[in-house]
Design a protein around this motif. Structure first.
Motif, PDB file in Angstrom:
ATOM      1  N   TYR A 135       0.957  -1.266  -0.028  1.00  0.00           N
ATOM      2  CA  TYR A 135      -0.112   0.097   0.075  1.00  0.00           C
ATOM      3  C   TYR A 135       0.916   1.365  -0.103  1.00  0.00           C
ATOM      4  O   TYR A 135       2.075   1.102   0.395  1.00  0.00           O
ATOM      5  CB  TYR A 135      -1.022   0.033   1.202  1.00  0.00           C
ATOM      6  CG  TYR A 135      -0.411  -0.165   2.621  1.00  0.00           C
ATOM      7  CD1 TYR A 135      -0.126   0.823   3.324  1.00  0.00           C
ATOM      8  CD2 TYR A 135       0.012  -1.364   2.983  1.00  0.00           C
ATOM      9  CE1 TYR A 135       0.652   0.794   4.619  1.00  0.00           C
ATOM     10  CE2 TYR A 135       0.773  -1.682   4.118  1.00  0.00           C
ATOM     11  CZ  TYR A 135       1.038  -0.384   4.933  1.00  0.00           C
ATOM     12  OH  TYR A 135       1.592  -0.584   6.074  1.00  0.00           O
ATOM     13  N   ILE A 136       0.304   2.332  -0.431  1.00  0.00           N
ATOM     14  CA  ILE A 136       0.972   3.676  -0.570  1.00  0.00           C
ATOM     15  C   ILE A 136       1.268   4.210   0.658  1.00  0.00           C
ATOM     16  O   ILE A 136       2.284   4.593   0.997  1.00  0.00           O
ATOM     17  CB  ILE A 136       0.265   4.457  -1.537  1.00  0.00           C
ATOM     18  CG1 ILE A 136       0.386   3.801  -2.908  1.00  0.00           C
ATOM     19  CG2 ILE A 136       0.997   5.870  -1.760  1.00  0.00           C
ATOM     20  CD1 ILE A 136      -0.659   4.645  -3.866  1.00  0.00           C
ATOM     21  N   SER A 137       0.183   4.946   1.437  1.00  0.00           N
ATOM     22  CA  SER A 137       0.378   5.785   2.429  1.00  0.00           C
ATOM     23  C   SER A 137       0.999   4.765   3.758  1.00  0.00           C
ATOM     24  O   SER A 137       0.116   3.857   4.143  1.00  0.00           O
ATOM     25  CB  SER A 137      -0.928   6.467   2.850  1.00  0.00           C
ATOM     26  OG  SER A 137      -1.512   7.109   1.781  1.00  0.00           O
ATOM     27  N   THR A 138       1.926   5.414   4.367  1.00  0.00           N
ATOM     28  CA  THR A 138       2.517   4.650   5.632  1.00  0.00           C
ATOM     29  C   THR A 138       1.298   4.673   6.685  1.00  0.00           C
ATOM     30  O   THR A 138       0.713   5.692   7.240  1.00  0.00           O
ATOM     31  CB  THR A 138       3.647   5.671   6.032  1.00  0.00           C
ATOM     32  OG1 THR A 138       4.480   5.370   4.895  1.00  0.00           O
ATOM     33  CG2 THR A 138       4.230   4.627   7.222  1.00  0.00           C
ATOM     34  N   GLY A 139       1.156   3.689   7.437  1.00  0.00           N
ATOM     35  CA  GLY A 139       0.070   3.534   8.377  1.00  0.00           C
ATOM     36  C   GLY A 139      -1.381   3.084   7.848  1.00  0.00           C
ATOM     37  O   GLY A 139      -2.250   3.138   8.726  1.00  0.00           O
ATOM     38  N   ASP A 140      -1.345   3.062   6.712  1.00  0.00           N
ATOM     39  CA  ASP A 140      -2.895   3.156   6.297  1.00  0.00           C
ATOM     40  C   ASP A 140      -2.781   1.661   5.496  1.00  0.00           C
ATOM     41  O   ASP A 140      -3.392   1.558   4.209  1.00  0.00           O
ATOM     42  CB  ASP A 140      -3.288   4.119   4.948  1.00  0.00           C
ATOM     43  CG  ASP A 140      -4.425   4.421   4.755  1.00  0.00           C
ATOM     44  OD1 ASP A 140      -5.356   3.855   5.392  1.00  0.00           O
ATOM     45  OD2 ASP A 140      -4.802   4.778   3.441  1.00  0.00           O
ATOM     46  N   SER A 141      -2.594   0.610   6.153  1.00  0.00           N
ATOM     47  CA  SER A 141      -2.627  -0.822   5.579  1.00  0.00           C
ATOM     48  C   SER A 141      -4.257  -1.206   5.205  1.00  0.00           C
ATOM     49  O   SER A 141      -5.080  -0.780   6.111  1.00  0.00           O
ATOM     50  CB  SER A 141      -1.969  -1.824   6.223  1.00  0.00           C
ATOM     51  OG  SER A 141      -2.313  -3.158   6.048  1.00  0.00           O
ATOM     52  N   PRO A 142      -4.426  -1.774   4.320  1.00  0.00           N
ATOM     53  CA  PRO A 142      -6.024  -2.017   3.767  1.00  0.00           C
ATOM     54  C   PRO A 142      -6.357  -3.090   4.628  1.00  0.00           C
ATOM     55  O   PRO A 142      -7.886  -3.185   5.118  1.00  0.00           O
ATOM     56  CB  PRO A 142      -6.082  -2.463   2.529  1.00  0.00           C
ATOM     57  CG  PRO A 142      -4.495  -3.014   2.302  1.00  0.00           C
ATOM     58  CD  PRO A 142      -3.845  -2.127   2.890  1.00  0.00           C
ATOM     59  N   TRP A 143      -5.668  -3.793   5.593  1.00  0.00           N
ATOM     60  CA  TRP A 143      -6.037  -4.922   6.449  1.00  0.00           C
ATOM     61  C   TRP A 143      -6.302  -4.232   7.908  1.00  0.00           C
ATOM     62  O   TRP A 143      -5.383  -3.737   8.599  1.00  0.00           O
ATOM     63  CB  TRP A 143      -4.822  -5.843   6.624  1.00  0.00           C
ATOM     64  CG  TRP A 143      -5.330  -7.092   7.716  1.00  0.00           C
ATOM     65  CD1 TRP A 143      -6.724  -7.179   8.534  1.00  0.00           C
ATOM     66  CD2 TRP A 143      -4.551  -8.065   7.615  1.00  0.00           C
ATOM     67  NE1 TRP A 143      -6.582  -8.226   9.125  1.00  0.00           N
ATOM     68  CE2 TRP A 143      -5.578  -9.192   8.779  1.00  0.00           C
ATOM     69  CE3 TRP A 143      -3.442  -8.764   7.619  1.00  0.00           C
ATOM     70  CZ2 TRP A 143      -4.772 -10.355   9.279  1.00  0.00           C
ATOM     71  CZ3 TRP A 143      -2.828  -9.838   7.803  1.00  0.00           C
ATOM     72  CH2 TRP A 143      -3.618 -10.643   8.805  1.00  0.00           C
ATOM     73  N   THR A 144      -7.388  -4.029   8.243  1.00  0.00           N
ATOM     74  CA  THR A 144      -7.666  -3.051   9.304  1.00  0.00           C
ATOM     75  C   THR A 144      -7.276  -3.492  10.846  1.00  0.00           C
ATOM     76  O   THR A 144      -6.674  -2.725  11.570  1.00  0.00           O
ATOM     77  CB  THR A 144      -9.294  -2.559   9.425  1.00  0.00           C
ATOM     78  OG1 THR A 144      -9.879  -4.033   9.522  1.00  0.00           O
ATOM     79  CG2 THR A 144     -10.103  -2.201   8.122  1.00  0.00           C
TER      80      THR A 144
END
Length: 214
Positions: free
Chosen positions: A81-90
């Motif tokens: 994923y692109i944005s640090t801290g913004d993983s799609p696995w919640t």
């Protein structure tokens, strides 16, 4: 077949997108969805690949045989994923939160047709598959099965914690595989299906296709 999960093998899996890779627009996923996606006969891919021979000796010796079976095991989930801290696995997103030296993410874009010349950056997490134990019980119902090497929710690789390697490609930028075209590449040049080079294994790529870049 059991496989040991170490940092080197995990980073190779990242580059080759072995397991689950998410790219493009972020779509949130939860553990239930990920675990449920693995519980399928199609995902099992159970098949006989050979025969094993066993020499059994007591008073005398005799040769016994058994079949050799291969099947898929969901050891880990790889999120890109692109944005640090913004993983799609919640549930696991807090594991990759920004830290000093690894605060930001993102990618460069232009209005030019040759956007593949602009570096894209991806964060990557490799975390034990939440459905590992459930899958093992499911697979055992088909007869022969192997237990997985991964442990649910265990972080095997978090790119924010490997700042030097993931963001600066040290020391792999000096590997021969990083410098010589044709060495350790994903895909093939002759078939015009070259995804990119395996080394250095880091977050920056030059790839027009966002999914291949991930």
């Amino acid at each position: 077949m059991k496989k040991n999960l170490n940092k080197k093998s995990v980073k190779s899996r990242i580059a080759a997108i072995v397991a689950l890779s998410l790219a493009g627009p972020v779509q949130a996923l939860d553990s239930a969805t990920i675990a449920g996606s693995a519980i399928s006969p199609d995902c099992l891919q159970d098949r006989v690949v050979g025969v094993c021979f066993w020499l059994q000796c007591d008073i005398g010796c005799k040769v016994k045989t058994s079949i050799k079976v291969k099947h898929y095991i969901p050891d880990a989930v790889v999120t890109s994923y692109i944005s640090t801290g913004d993983s799609p696995w919640t549930e696991t997103a807090p594991m990759g939160m920004p830290i000093p030296g690894a605060e930001g993410g993102g990618e460069g874009v232009t209005s030019q047709a040759n956007e593949e010349n602009v570096a894209k950056f991806k964060n990557v997490d490799v975390i034990g598959h939440p459905g590992n134990f459930i899958f093992s019980g499911f697979a055992s119902g088909f007869g022969y099965s192997c237990s997985g090497a991964g442990i649910p929710y265990v972080p095997y690789f978090i790119s924010t914690l490997d700042t030097v390697g993931w963001r600066y490609n040290v020391p792999e930028i000096a590997y021969p595989e990083s410098l010589v075209p044709g060495m350790r590449e994903i895909g093939a040049r002759l078939s015009l299906d070259l995804w990119g080079n395996l080394y250095p294994r880091g977050g920056f790529t030059h790839q027009a296709d966002d999914y291949k870049g991930a």
